[in-house]
Scaffold this active site. Sequence first.
Site, mmCIF file in Angstrom:
data_model
loop_
_atom_site.group_PDB
_atom_site.id
_atom_site.type_symbol
_atom_site.label_atom_id
_atom_site.label_comp_id
_atom_site.label_asym_id
_atom_site.label_seq_id
_atom_site.Cartn_x
_atom_site.Cartn_y
_atom_site.Cartn_z
ATOM 1 N N HIS A 54 0.567 -1.315 0.183
ATOM 2 C CA HIS A 54 0.108 -0.100 -0.022
ATOM 3 C C HIS A 54 0.869 1.251 -0.004
ATOM 4 C CE1 HIS A 54 -3.229 -2.785 1.218
ATOM 5 N NE2 HIS A 54 -4.128 -1.659 0.695
ATOM 6 N N LYS A 97 -0.817 4.956 4.430
ATOM 7 C CA LYS A 97 -1.851 4.075 5.024
ATOM 8 C C LYS A 97 -1.612 3.710 6.735
ATOM 9 C CE LYS A 97 -4.130 -0.483 4.718
ATOM 10 N NZ LYS A 97 -5.507 0.120 4.545
#
Length: 254
Positions: free
Chosen positions: A145, A149
């Site tokens: 990610h 995040k």
Amino acid sequence: MPKVLIAGYTGAMGRYATALVNGMADFEVTAGLAPHDAPTELPAGAKRYHSLAEVEADVADIWLDFTVPGAVKENVTYALTHGFTPIVGTTGLSPADVAELQDLAKQNGQGGLIAPNFGMSAVLLMKFAKEAATYFPDAEVIEMHHEDKKDAPSGTALTTAQMIAAARTSHPRPHSSQESVPGALGAQVDGVAVHAVRLPGYVAHEQVLFGGPGEALTIRQDSFDRSSFMSGVKVALEKAADLNELVFGLETIL
């Protein structure tokens, strides 16, 4: 016309969700919840709240949550006890949290949805991984990610690992590797190793590696833009009125 409150409307996913609902002829954004104001596409008449205590119970029918892991449980609890139907895309809820919220929903006669991922490719990856686990018990999950995040591993990776563990019909083979650096072999989630990557340039990606004698299987999905999640959000909004319990996973309503 169902009215929607968007919790986390100032964040990246919140902005996409606001634009989505604004474009749906049969839905109306009537409120947004975020700690601080920011330029957004909230309609001019929509109310802006900065805390749960400010939110009025009759301001909306649906509580669409794209906030942060530290706030999501309190938000959903508030929604369920104040007459909102929660549609939750925020990750960070543990299985115990989900069970607790499902009990609360039952007590209050509320329905809703908690979805680790609204992307169709991610939902299909989890479905395929569950099926593959009956044939390949040896598996590991790698999720990648963007650097901002808030949680690691992702809710999608946790759910994928739990589904693999539940679907196994035999035990994975033990290995003899010893970690020279703690964590090198990943975090254990129900006996499935999960690895999290956080790097600039990524959005949301996951792959599941299965290994067997003389062969291997890799299942991978890539979300290159957050707009890819909006098709799942749209389905959830359209089916919100039919939900009479708090369900987990987008696949449960498809």
